[in-house]
Design a protein around this motif. Structure first.
Motif, mmCIF file in Angstrom:
data_model
loop_
_atom_site.group_PDB
_atom_site.id
_atom_site.type_symbol
_atom_site.label_atom_id
_atom_site.label_comp_id
_atom_site.label_asym_id
_atom_site.label_seq_id
_atom_site.Cartn_x
_atom_site.Cartn_y
_atom_site.Cartn_z
ATOM 1 N N THR A 1 25.973 24.377 7.032
ATOM 2 C CA THR A 1 24.840 25.265 6.792
ATOM 3 C C THR A 1 23.773 25.021 7.853
ATOM 4 O O THR A 1 23.374 23.866 8.089
ATOM 5 N N ARG A 2 23.322 26.102 8.484
ATOM 6 C CA ARG A 2 22.197 26.026 9.428
ATOM 7 C C ARG A 2 21.044 26.824 8.842
ATOM 8 O O ARG A 2 21.180 28.005 8.521
ATOM 9 N N LEU A 3 19.861 26.155 8.709
ATOM 10 C CA LEU A 3 18.701 26.774 8.072
ATOM 11 C C LEU A 3 17.489 26.667 8.993
ATOM 12 O O LEU A 3 17.135 25.580 9.444
ATOM 13 N N ALA A 4 16.904 27.830 9.267
ATOM 14 C CA ALA A 4 15.662 27.880 10.059
ATOM 15 C C ALA A 4 14.609 28.603 9.227
ATOM 16 O O ALA A 4 14.889 29.621 8.591
ATOM 17 N N SER A 5 13.364 28.054 9.219
ATOM 18 C CA SER A 5 12.289 28.667 8.435
ATOM 19 C C SER A 5 10.950 28.372 9.095
ATOM 20 O O SER A 5 10.840 27.559 10.029
ATOM 21 N N ASN A 6 9.900 29.029 8.558
ATOM 22 C CA ASN A 6 8.548 28.762 9.047
ATOM 23 C C ASN A 6 7.845 27.727 8.191
ATOM 24 O O ASN A 6 6.624 27.572 8.258
ATOM 25 N N ASN B 1 9.248 21.792 7.361
ATOM 26 C CA ASN B 1 10.400 20.920 7.176
ATOM 27 C C ASN B 1 10.480 19.930 8.317
ATOM 28 O O ASN B 1 10.132 20.235 9.469
ATOM 29 N N THR B 2 10.984 18.759 7.992
ATOM 30 C CA THR B 2 11.146 17.743 9.037
ATOM 31 C C THR B 2 12.177 18.202 10.061
ATOM 32 O O THR B 2 11.986 18.032 11.270
ATOM 33 N N PHE B 3 13.280 18.784 9.584
ATOM 34 C CA PHE B 3 14.288 19.359 10.472
ATOM 35 C C PHE B 3 14.167 20.879 10.408
ATOM 36 O O PHE B 3 14.358 21.468 9.345
ATOM 37 N N ASN C 1 37.193 12.036 -6.383
ATOM 38 C CA ASN C 1 36.715 12.722 -5.188
ATOM 39 C C ASN C 1 35.934 11.750 -4.317
ATOM 40 O O ASN C 1 35.306 10.797 -4.804
ATOM 41 N N TYR C 2 35.993 12.015 -3.047
ATOM 42 C CA TYR C 2 35.281 11.213 -2.051
ATOM 43 C C TYR C 2 34.741 12.182 -1.009
ATOM 44 O O TYR C 2 35.459 13.070 -0.547
ATOM 45 N N GLY C 3 33.444 11.991 -0.647
ATOM 46 C CA GLY C 3 32.838 12.920 0.295
ATOM 47 C C GLY C 3 31.862 12.228 1.225
ATOM 48 O O GLY C 3 31.424 11.091 0.998
ATOM 49 N N TRP C 4 31.547 12.957 2.282
ATOM 50 C CA TRP C 4 30.609 12.475 3.274
ATOM 51 C C TRP C 4 29.650 13.621 3.633
ATOM 52 O O TRP C 4 30.027 14.796 3.608
ATOM 53 N N THR C 5 28.402 13.272 3.998
ATOM 54 C CA THR C 5 27.390 14.266 4.350
ATOM 55 C C THR C 5 26.727 13.860 5.659
ATOM 56 O O THR C 5 26.513 12.663 5.921
ATOM 57 N N GLY C 6 26.381 14.850 6.480
ATOM 58 C CA GLY C 6 25.665 14.619 7.731
ATOM 59 C C GLY C 6 24.540 15.627 7.889
ATOM 60 O O GLY C 6 24.605 16.744 7.364
ATOM 61 N N LEU C 7 23.509 15.236 8.633
ATOM 62 C CA LEU C 7 22.332 16.096 8.824
ATOM 63 C C LEU C 7 21.935 16.074 10.289
ATOM 64 O O LEU C 7 21.900 15.013 10.920
ATOM 65 N N GLY C 8 21.630 17.225 10.819
ATOM 66 C CA GLY C 8 21.158 17.331 12.194
ATOM 67 C C GLY C 8 20.208 18.498 12.328
ATOM 68 O O GLY C 8 19.902 19.200 11.358
ATOM 69 N N GLY C 9 19.676 18.701 13.560
ATOM 70 C CA GLY C 9 18.758 19.807 13.797
ATOM 71 C C GLY C 9 17.629 19.410 14.732
ATOM 72 O O GLY C 9 17.680 18.387 15.430
ATOM 73 N N ARG C 10 16.583 20.201 14.708
ATOM 74 C CA ARG C 10 15.392 19.934 15.542
ATOM 75 C C ARG C 10 14.358 19.225 14.680
ATOM 76 O O ARG C 10 13.767 19.809 13.780
ATOM 77 N N GLU C 11 14.114 17.931 14.985
ATOM 78 C CA GLU C 11 13.192 17.108 14.207
ATOM 79 C C GLU C 11 11.915 16.867 15.021
ATOM 80 O O GLU C 11 11.953 16.352 16.139
ATOM 81 N N VAL C 12 10.760 17.265 14.463
ATOM 82 C CA VAL C 12 9.456 17.073 15.106
ATOM 83 C C VAL C 12 8.717 15.965 14.370
ATOM 84 O O VAL C 12 8.456 16.071 13.161
ATOM 85 N N LEU C 13 8.342 14.894 15.121
ATOM 86 C CA LEU C 13 7.583 13.771 14.558
ATOM 87 C C LEU C 13 6.173 13.807 15.144
ATOM 88 O O LEU C 13 5.957 13.471 16.315
#
Length: 699
Positions: free
Chosen positions: A226-231, A234-236, A442-454
């Motif tokens: 899933t790719r999510l962009a908003s105004n 959000n951190t990412f 069940n066994y699963g894995w999750t990852g997160l990426g994107g544009r992060e502004v600090l």
């Protein structure tokens, strides 16, 4: 070490679920009772289509499907059973199978047997033509392949409702969503202060791999992106979220084991075997009918000869009476009686000739696909085989004869296949009585990426030295002061994407796992009880029918045995009668030479001899036909006529429908003397026509 193994496994799963071939799956589970339609779906070979080979080497089967690669367990099976393979042609399973149109023209053998406008055939020729052209066999030839298609249709499906299809299913769902919504509380929605509406743009790509196994196991792999962009604040932003989840489900009570899950597949396979035996039974019936029709034509032609002799004798009597009337030694009324005798004999000859024409039509219809071909119009069929004296094979103990018949007869073997399906249904419905207990892990894995502004922000009360004041005095002690000021730090931006999310999955940074157990207990369980009762009652009824069929076969064998024995005795009596009448005719002829007998007496003796000879001809044909029916009752028709039904397993690599070439033509070969149906007499000499045998015995 474990880390690298886990990374490798995750990569393989992600690659498999991304590149898995799409497999068509019928979402609607098929139900069936296990009752098989006798003579329609069902035969042969434990796993392969049947074929019958005639005396010339012709093997029977429907038009051939295109060849396909085979697994070892499927050797000898056509695409009707296996379907098209995905390798090396990946799109093959999604294309229509080519089935040639039926060939409704007569085979070349028929044209080869036409000589001088006559169809000259032996019994073996008639049987070979029937195997190639008989329309009853041609229609029945397709029944096993329809049963194979029904078997193929059941192969993906488990009889247990909560087990996935045995054919893997790959599903990909992707979509784009854009939304704008008003912001009532910026802190709850995450829009941030000063944002009046929240705008979001979302792209999803989710894939799933499903497969069930005959052990009652489900294997499910889900991979989502899933790719999510908003105004919003959000951190990412935009953010990319990926996950991989593997689920394994196992039935522990109801639905555990091969028989409960493969019930419909096993029953469909038995239905295929049953249809093979039904096809074999159709061949046996058609061959028996053709042999009977052939011998009836032989009798009709021989009876014409007898009626011609009767007419000749009647004409001689009329001629003699007319001469005696002219010289005044006989009254004219006797001539009238002789004329009536000639008319009656002529009528008998016409009826015998009509019977020949009718028997020709019957036989021609049985050995041709199209009896209306121009070259067959008004054609005369000339049988080359005469009646013969069959060897004595019927003197068997009834128990031994019935035992042999039960081993050979296709209709009885078909009933045994039905009982096997009954046993499968009993085992499966017994398992259905159990409650349902489903274990899931069940066994699963999750990852997160994107544009992060600090954001850097402001750091208050940061002290720096005042350069206008001395730092130390003469003694070296620090003097002066530090001036506090606020320092603003710059913002930092981190750009990552789906690769970073996949990397987190591969390295297992955010795992999740769990297990669950679902137990279902149907109160009263009436539906499962009804299914179990139905399966048990059906099996008991089929067992009773089997005994009934054994009794019918025993009566059939006994009647055929008695008929054959009586036909042999009747022929011997008819031969003796003809021999005695021939001696009487010879004696009357000698008396005529010496003047002690009249020509009328000689003619009457000739007419009587002709009548007894017609009875002898009928007895000869009855004996041969009784042998044909005895062979049918004993299940010997195939061996007696050298018809070979293909064995259960074909030669590996031979994917053609049995008895056909690559173009779909029937395979044929020259007729050999070894293929003759005429059995040798008891003395071991080759069989001779019955009338010649009688003459030899007199000498």
């Amino acid at each position: 070490m474990f880390r690298y193994i886990r990374m490798t496994g995750v990569l393989v799963l992600m690659l498999a679920i991304t590149l898995a071939p799409v497999a068509p799956v019928n979402a609607q589970q098929q139900t069936q009772t296990g009752q098989m339609a006798t003579g329609q779906q069902n035969t042969q070979s434990q796993a392969t289509p049947p074929a019958s080979q005639n005396p010339t080497g012709t093997q029977l089967g429907p038009p051939p499907p295109p060849p396909s690669p085979k697994k070892e367990s499927d050797q000898g099976q056509s695409e009707y059973v296996n379907g098209k393979r995905a390798f090396p042609n990946l799109i093959a399973p999604y294309t229509q199978l080519h089935v040639p149109m039926p060939n409704l023209t007569n085979t070349s053998r028929l044209q080869d047997l036409i000589k001088d406008g006559k169809l000259v055939i032996s019994l073996q020729d008639a049987i070979a033509l029937a195997l190639e052209n008989n329309m009853d066999i041609a229609v029945a030839r397709y029944t096993p392949w329809l049963a194979e298609a029904a078997w193929l249709k059941q192969k993906p499906f488990s009889a247990v409702p909560n087990v996935q299809s045995f054919d893997p299913l790959y599903q990909l769902i992707s979509g784009v969503t854009t939304s704008n919504s008003p912001v009532a509380n910026p802190f709850l929605t995450g829009a941030g202060a000063g944002v009046a509406s929240l705008s979001q743009h979302q792209f999803q790509a989710n894939s799933t791999y499903l497969e069930g196994f005959p052990t009652g196991t489900n294997f499910i792999v889900t991979q989502s992106n899933t790719r999510l962009a908003s105004n919003g604040a959000n951190t990412f932003n935009p953010s990319v979220t990926s996950s991989l989840n593997v689920t394994v489900q196992q039935n522990l009570l109801r639905g555990l084991g091969l028989v409960p899950n493969k019930r419909f597949i096993l029953v469909a396979k038995n239905t295929k075997l049953s249809s093979d035996y039904a096809f074999k039974q159709q061949i046996l019936t058609s061959v028996t009918t053709v042999a009977q029709d052939y011998w009836e034509l032989v009798f009709a032609r021989q009876f014409v000869g007898v009626e011609q002799k009767v007419l000749e004798a009647a004409n001689r009597l009329l001629s003699d009476d007319q001469k005696q009337v002219q010289i005044g030694t006989l009254a004219p009324l006797d001539v009238t009686s002789a004329e009536a005798n000639v008319a009656s004999a002529n009528q008998g000859l016409i009826q015998a000739q009509t019977a020949v024409l009718q028997d020709q039509v019957i036989l021609l219809a049985a050995i041709t696909k199209n009896p209306l071909m121009p070259e067959l119009a008004n054609i005369e069929i000339v049988p080359t085989d005469n009646t013969y004296l069959p060897p004595v094979t019927e003197n068997l103990a009834l128990a031994d004869a019935v035992k042999e018949a039960l081993t050979n007869r296709p209709d009885y073997q078909e009933s045994l296949i039905n009982l096997k399906s009954d046993d499968i249904n009993i085992q499966a419905t017994k398992n259905e009585l159990l409650p349902s207990l489903l274990l899931q892990g069940n066994y699963g894995w999750t990852g997160l990426g994107g544009r992060e502004v600090l954001p850097g922000g402001v750091v208050p009360n940061t002290f720096i030295a005042n350069l206008n004041d001395p730092i130390v005095n003469a003694a070296g002690a620090p003097i002066g002061g530090f001036t506090p000021i606020a320092v603003t730090l710059p913002s930092t931006v981190s750009n990552t994407g789906v690769g970073s999310a996949f990397s987190q999955i591969v390295h297992g940074q955010f795992p999740q796992y769990g297990a669950s157990m679902t137990f279902q207990l149907p109160i009263r369980n009436r539906s499962a009880q009804a299914d179990s009762i139905t399966a048990l009652v059906t099996q008991r009824m089929d067992l009773t029918k089997l005994q009934q069929q054994q009794n019918v076969i025993a009566v059939d064998v006994s009647n055929a045995q008695i008929t054959l024995q009586q036909a042999r005795a009747t022929l011997l009596a008819a031969q003796a009668t003809v021999r005695f009448q021939q001696e009487a005719l010879d004696a009357t002829t000698k008396e005529l030479q010496y003047g002690t007998a009249t020509p009328l007496a000689v003619v009457q003796q000739q007419q009587t001899l002709a009548t007894f000879e017609s009875q002898e001809v009928r007895a000869e044909v009855n004996l041969v036909e009784a042998k044909v029916q005895f062979d049918r009752a004993m299940g010997r028709t195939f061996s007696v006529n050298n018809i070979e039904v293909q064995s259960a397993k074909r030669t590996p690599g031979n994917n053609l429908i049995p008895g056909t070439s690559s173009t779909g033509e029937l395979l044929t070969g020259p007729l050999s003397n070894a293929d003759a149906t005429v059995a040798a007499p008891l003395d071991g000499n080759p069989a001779v026509p019955k009338r010649e045998a009688r003459v030899q015995q007199q000498h």
